[in-house]
Design a protein around this motif. Structure first.
Motif, short mmCIF file in Angstrom:
data_model
loop_
_atom_site.label_atom_id
_atom_site.label_comp_id
_atom_site.label_asym_id
_atom_site.label_seq_id
_atom_site.Cartn_x
_atom_site.Cartn_y
_atom_site.Cartn_z
N THR A 133 0.83 -1.20 0.00
CA THR A 133 0.00 0.00 0.00
C THR A 133 0.87 1.26 0.00
O THR A 133 0.62 2.20 -0.74
N LEU A 134 1.91 1.25 0.82
CA LEU A 134 2.76 2.44 0.93
C LEU A 134 3.76 2.56 -0.21
O LEU A 134 4.39 3.61 -0.37
N LEU A 135 3.91 1.51 -1.00
CA LEU A 135 4.83 1.57 -2.13
C LEU A 135 4.49 2.73 -3.06
O LEU A 135 5.38 3.43 -3.56
N ILE A 136 3.23 2.97 -3.27
CA ILE A 136 2.80 4.07 -4.13
C ILE A 136 3.30 5.39 -3.56
O ILE A 136 3.78 6.26 -4.28
N GLU A 137 3.19 5.54 -2.24
CA GLU A 137 3.68 6.76 -1.59
C GLU A 137 5.20 6.87 -1.73
O GLU A 137 5.74 7.95 -1.95
N ALA A 138 5.89 5.74 -1.63
CA ALA A 138 7.36 5.73 -1.62
C ALA A 138 7.95 6.03 -2.99
O ALA A 138 9.10 6.47 -3.07
#
Length: 191
Positions: free
Chosen positions: A104-109
């Motif tokens: 999920t946080l990969l997009i943010e990263a």
């Protein structure tokens, strides 16, 4: 002593709640109010423990990353049986509750100005390094390098996980890993 223990427990409850919410809603959509409600800890305690929302995000990642980078056991065997061990590690990662958080946080990263960009780079560097170290002991087919194999295994694992999370009713994890297993064994020189 009691106050310190209570503070540690509060911090742990906040981290757990934030990790769940970041996995469910994403970082940007999660508010301190959401974390407070889920954790049962007052909203004002969150910045006291973590500074701000970015501090909370970084703390969640640091709290979770050790489980990813320190899988049980040493390096897998450097043979076809080791392929099975690597795939078991990859599948174990997919099934961990915290893996949803990382996907999920990969997009943010991916965003270069993201507060977690550099940490994600380090996480993936660590995961690739572990696979590459294992692959360096393998008899690899011509054109297959340990570094290339590490990139491919990690990429396949993340890609399989992403597809499975989006459409779990359409992705058969056992079938995907059987295919990946066949591909990895094919990368080895027959002994």
């Amino acid at each position: 002593m009691r106050r310190e223990q209570t503070s540690r427990q509060s911090r742990e409850l906040i981290l757990r709640a934030a990790a769940e919410l970041f996995a469910e809603k994403g970082y940007r959509q999660t508010t301190f109010a959401d974390v407070a409600e889920r954790s049962g800890i007052s909203r004002g305690s969150i910045p006291w423990h973590f500074g701000g929302k970015e501090g909370l995000l970084v703390a969640v990642l640091e709290h979770s990353v050790q489980e990813l980078l320190q899988p049980p056991g040493g390096l897998p065997r450097a043979d076809a049986d080791g392929v099975e061990q690597v795939l078991e590690e990859a599948e174990r990662f997919l099934r961990l509750p915290l893996s949803r958080l990382f996907v999920t946080l990969l997009i943010e990263a991916v965003e270069p100005d993201s507060p977690i960009h550099d940490r994600y780079v380090a996480i993936q560097d660590g995961m690739r390094a572990r696979i590459q170290t294992w692959a360096e002991g393998l008899p690899l087919a011509e054109g297959v390098t340990p570094r290339g194999l590490a990139v491919t295994v990690l990429g396949a694992t993340i890609g399989i996980h992403q597809q499975w999370r989006l459409t779990p009713d359409r992705i058969d994890l056992d079938e995907a890993f059987a295919t990946l297993r066949t591909m990895l064994v094919g990368a080895l020189i027959a002994s």
